[in-house]
Write a protein that holds these residues in place. Structure first.
Motif, short mmCIF file in Angstrom:
data_model
loop_
_atom_site.label_atom_id
_atom_site.label_comp_id
_atom_site.label_asym_id
_atom_site.label_seq_id
_atom_site.Cartn_x
_atom_site.Cartn_y
_atom_site.Cartn_z
N LEU A 105 174.95 48.54 154.90
CA LEU A 105 174.37 47.20 154.80
C LEU A 105 174.19 46.64 156.20
O LEU A 105 175.05 46.82 157.07
N GLY A 106 173.07 45.97 156.41
CA GLY A 106 172.81 45.33 157.69
C GLY A 106 172.82 43.82 157.54
O GLY A 106 172.64 43.29 156.44
N LEU A 107 173.03 43.13 158.64
CA LEU A 107 173.04 41.68 158.63
C LEU A 107 171.63 41.18 158.96
O LEU A 107 171.19 41.22 160.10
N GLY A 108 170.92 40.76 157.91
CA GLY A 108 169.59 40.20 158.11
C GLY A 108 168.50 41.23 158.27
O GLY A 108 167.36 40.87 158.57
N GLN A 109 168.82 42.52 158.11
CA GLN A 109 167.79 43.55 158.23
C GLN A 109 168.25 44.81 157.52
O GLN A 109 169.45 45.03 157.32
N ALA A 110 167.29 45.63 157.12
CA ALA A 110 167.61 46.87 156.43
C ALA A 110 168.23 47.87 157.42
O ALA A 110 167.91 47.86 158.61
N PRO A 111 169.11 48.75 156.94
CA PRO A 111 169.70 49.77 157.83
C PRO A 111 168.62 50.65 158.46
O PRO A 111 167.63 51.01 157.82
N HIS A 112 168.84 50.99 159.73
CA HIS A 112 167.92 51.86 160.44
C HIS A 112 167.94 53.28 159.86
O HIS A 112 166.91 53.96 159.81
N TYR A 113 169.11 53.73 159.44
CA TYR A 113 169.28 55.08 158.91
C TYR A 113 169.39 55.03 157.39
O TYR A 113 170.23 54.31 156.84
N GLY A 114 168.53 55.76 156.70
CA GLY A 114 168.51 55.76 155.25
C GLY A 114 169.66 56.53 154.63
O GLY A 114 170.47 57.16 155.32
N ALA A 115 169.71 56.50 153.31
CA ALA A 115 170.83 57.11 152.58
C ALA A 115 170.93 58.61 152.80
O ALA A 115 172.02 59.19 152.69
N GLU A 116 169.82 59.26 153.15
CA GLU A 116 169.84 60.71 153.32
C GLU A 116 169.96 61.15 154.77
O GLU A 116 169.74 62.33 155.08
N PHE A 117 170.31 60.23 155.67
CA PHE A 117 170.38 60.62 157.08
C PHE A 117 171.50 61.63 157.31
O PHE A 117 172.50 61.65 156.58
N THR A 118 171.31 62.48 158.31
CA THR A 118 172.28 63.56 158.56
C THR A 118 173.18 63.29 159.76
O THR A 118 174.28 63.84 159.84
N HIS A 119 172.72 62.47 160.71
CA HIS A 119 173.53 62.13 161.87
C HIS A 119 172.86 60.97 162.61
O HIS A 119 171.67 60.73 162.43
N PHE A 120 173.64 60.28 163.41
CA PHE A 120 173.08 59.22 164.23
C PHE A 120 172.20 59.83 165.33
O PHE A 120 172.49 60.91 165.85
N GLY A 121 171.13 59.10 165.70
CA GLY A 121 170.18 59.61 166.68
C GLY A 121 170.73 59.72 168.08
O GLY A 121 170.11 60.37 168.93
N TYR A 122 171.88 59.14 168.36
CA TYR A 122 172.47 59.20 169.70
C TYR A 122 173.60 60.23 169.75
O TYR A 122 174.45 60.17 170.65
N THR A 123 173.63 61.15 168.80
CA THR A 123 174.60 62.24 168.82
C THR A 123 173.87 63.58 168.80
O THR A 123 172.69 63.66 168.49
N ASN A 124 174.60 64.63 169.14
CA ASN A 124 174.08 66.00 169.04
C ASN A 124 174.84 66.69 167.92
O ASN A 124 176.01 67.04 168.08
N PRO A 125 174.22 66.89 166.75
CA PRO A 125 174.96 67.48 165.62
C PRO A 125 175.45 68.89 165.88
O PRO A 125 176.35 69.37 165.19
N ALA A 126 174.87 69.57 166.89
CA ALA A 126 175.28 70.94 167.21
C ALA A 126 176.25 70.99 168.38
O ALA A 126 176.52 72.06 168.91
N ALA A 127 176.79 69.85 168.79
CA ALA A 127 177.71 69.82 169.93
C ALA A 127 178.92 70.71 169.66
O ALA A 127 179.54 70.60 168.60
N PRO A 128 179.29 71.57 170.59
CA PRO A 128 180.46 72.44 170.38
C PRO A 128 181.76 71.65 170.52
O PRO A 128 181.83 70.63 171.21
N LYS A 129 182.78 72.14 169.86
CA LYS A 129 184.11 71.56 169.97
C LYS A 129 184.91 72.32 171.01
O LYS A 129 184.71 73.51 171.22
N GLY A 130 185.84 71.61 171.66
CA GLY A 130 186.72 72.27 172.61
C GLY A 130 186.93 71.48 173.87
O GLY A 130 186.30 70.44 174.10
N GLY A 131 187.80 71.98 174.75
CA GLY A 131 188.03 71.36 176.05
C GLY A 131 188.82 70.07 175.97
O GLY A 131 189.37 69.70 174.93
N SER A 132 188.88 69.40 177.11
CA SER A 132 189.68 68.18 177.20
C SER A 132 188.89 67.08 177.89
O SER A 132 187.88 67.33 178.57
#
Length: 600
Positions: A32-59
């Motif tokens: 739910l958004g305040l005063g506007q519809a959500p930018h990402y719909g119900a079927e979205f897979t990830h936020f646009g400012y992330t890399n869904p294929a980012a590897p895990k590891g390190g510190s």
């Protein structure tokens, strides 16, 4: 005899379920958004400012100022370990950083707002698990809310934040419903930020567990915390790691937060590789400390990112509970006497812009005279507000004349102080009883000794004795909680959608509550009336007008000496990290790096 009783019980239970089913809303949403519809719909897979294929590891080694003496992030007392809140606790929902204020389901699988706006229902994700293996249930949500809002040992922010919640109901094991005292435009969304911890965390209350971390369900677990270092280990079985709101996020196996006591330690630690990323807020250090070819050859990088977020107000707050700061003429004189332009040029390499509003760098900052929308809000309070609110343009921070310097502003300040009854005698200002005008600036860092040095000298020219007292972070926090100061450095942090947090800043109740953020001691029935506009609005246009009206009134009160803000985020980091293609539109640099970067 028992059979009719069982039948009556069954019928009563069936009727109860039917009533609950008709009372509970059915328009469940993923966001739910305040005063506007959500930018990402119900079927979205990830936020646009992330890399869904980012590897895990390190510190990832993060510096943080100050220190900590408690692992309980919810108590009023003590210096909190910051990572427990950031890394080990999930919330009902999480905010999308590409929008002013939209909340997406996290622990809550979906959210349903009642048509009358008097309740909100969250349905919990059946996959959600605490670190002890227990499922996250409605009773845990209810227990978390009760601890934060009713336990006297809890910081008062939560009580102000969710004050309009009348009741918490748990109609089923994974359904929690909040009933409101009155309609509130944003309450259903800010309840989404409720940090949820197991009901087993504090069975004896917060006061009895002053150094106990909560049992959370977040992406990391606390491994150890000692000697100014806290270490967190990524939960390889993190229940939400494949949800769209978490895909490509929290990629480091180990996160260490290393606390430092002064800027020199931070800079030298960064050069030595003890830290991986520094958000550099000191202009002098940004310009000189890291600009070294040998460091660059070793992979040290500097990068700026545009600042789109509301900058709020950073300033020297004046505690109006104390004389002579309860006199608006004294406060205005202090505002007029601060020479920002010279400080910016001599200390900051002209890299900062003056803070001018409690909603600096946003459309919510008041300008000029009030427009029709603001007048609709202000006119009912006309008899209780200064006439200047309606007849004079909203005050702007004074500027220093490039040719004449600060002298004209000091003369103006002197005139205000004379009007307030102060007279110049033997090089200092005294009142009718001969007492000098002496003030103390409380600071948690020596950094502000340099910043206030010129202000001290300029104030001395008009007879004001300003002393700067630097104390350690624990003493500083205790004195700020108790409002035991004359002046200090604070930040009124505001979001793109201000709401209930404004009560914590400016309400009469907050002014009387130790530990609140009403540092200035604002207590005015007219301002309390203005604050109610942040509870009830139909669209963003109304919210913007309410913010402008409040901003206008506060600036006419001269509560802070406005400081500065940077139009850019400045990051120094070692070149071993991958970054998503872009940052979100509204973000905090440390949070973005910690939550979305990865080791290359």
């Amino acid at each position: 005899m028992k059979k009719p009783y069982r039948r009556f019980t069954a019928v009563r239970g069936w009727l109860t379920c039917l009533l609950l089913a008709t009372a509970l809303p059915t328009n469940a949403e993923h966001a739910l958004g305040l005063g506007q519809a959500p930018h990402y719909g119900a079927e979205f897979t990830h936020f646009g400012y992330t890399n869904p294929a980012a590897p895990k590891g390190g510190s990832f080694n993060l510096p943080w100022p100050g220190g900590f003496d408690t692992l309980n992030p919810f108590t009023l007392k003590g210096d909190k370990e910051i990572g427990i809140t950031m890394l080990t606790l999930d919330t009902l929902m999480t905010q999308g950083q590409d929008e002013p204020f939209t909340m997406y389901g996290l622990l809550a699988e979906d959210i349903s707002l009642a048509k009358d706006g008097l309740s909100v229902t969250f349905r919990l994700n059946p996959k959600a698990r605490f670190h002890n293996g227990d499922p996250v249930l409605a009773k845990d949500v209810a227990a978390s809310f009760k601890a934060l809002t009713e336990d006297k040992a809890a910081t008062p922010l939560y009580r102000f934040y969710w004050a309009d919640v009348a009741q918490v109901q748990t109609p089923s094991a994974r359904t929690v419903r909040f009933v409101f005292r009155q309609p509130n435009a944003e309450l259903h969304l800010i309840l989404g930020s409720l940090p949820v911890f197991s009901h087993k965390s504090y069975p004896q209350g917060l006061a009895a567990a002053g150094n106990t971390p909560p049992i959370g369900s977040g992406p990391y677990r606390l491994q150890r915390a000692h000697s100014g270092v806290s270490e967190f280990r990524r939960d390889a079985q993190y229940w939400a790691q494949n949800l769209p709101v978490r895909r490509g996020m929290y990629n480091f196996d180990t996160v260490r937060i290393k606390y430092y006591q002064d800027e020199t330690a931070k800079v030298e630690g960064m050069k030595a590789g003890q830290y991986d990323v520094v958000q550099e807020n000191v202009a002098r250090l940004w310009a000189r400390a890291y600009n070294n070819p040998s460091l660059q050859n070793r992979g040290l990088k500097r990068q700026t990112y545009s600042q789109h977020s509301t900058a709020g107000m950073q300033g020297f707050v004046m505690n109006t509970r104390r004389e002579p700061l309860n006199d608006i003429r004294v406060r205005q004189a202090l505002v007029d006497s601060f020479d920002f332009e010279t400080v910016n040029r001599q200390l900051f390499y002209n890299s900062y812009t003056r803070s001018y509003s409690y909603f600096t760098n946003s459309e919510m900052a008041a300008t000029g005279l009030p427009d029709a929308a603001e007048l609709a809000i202000l006119n009912p309070l006309r008899t209780r507000l200064p006439a200047a609110v309606f007849t004079q343009a909203v005050p702007q921070p004074p500027q220093t004349d490039a040719r004449l310097g600060v002298r004209p502003n000091l003369l103006k300040a002197r005139a205000l102080l004379t009007e307030a009854g102060w007279r110049y005698q033997n090089g200092r200002l005294v009142d009718a009883q001969g007492r000098p005008l002496r003030l103390t600036f409380l600071s948690p860092s020596k950094t502000y000794e340099r910043v206030t040095a010129k202000w001290q000298r300029d104030l001395a020219k008009i007879g004001i004795d300003l002393q700067v007292r630097v104390v350690d972070t624990a003493v500083y926090q205790r004195r700020m909680n108790d409002f035991d100061f004359d002046l200090s450095i604070v930040v009124y942090a505001n979001s793109e959608s201000p709401g209930n947090e404004q009560f914590d800043y400016y309400s009469c109740q907050a002014a009387k509550t130790p530990g609140s953020k009403n540092w200035a001691g604002v207590c005015d029935p007219a301002i309390d009336a203005l604050l109610k506009n942040f509870e009830h609005f139909d669209n963003r246009t109304q919210l913007v007008s309410s913010a402008r009206a409040l901003d206008r009134v506060l600036r006419h009160r001269y509560l802070v000496v406005p400081n500065w803000y940077s139009p850019e985020h400045r990051l120094v980091y070692w070149d071993k990290f991958g970054q998503p293609p872009r940052p979100p539109r509204y973000f905090q640099a440390y949070d973005w790096a910690l939550s979305t970067w990865w080791v290359k």
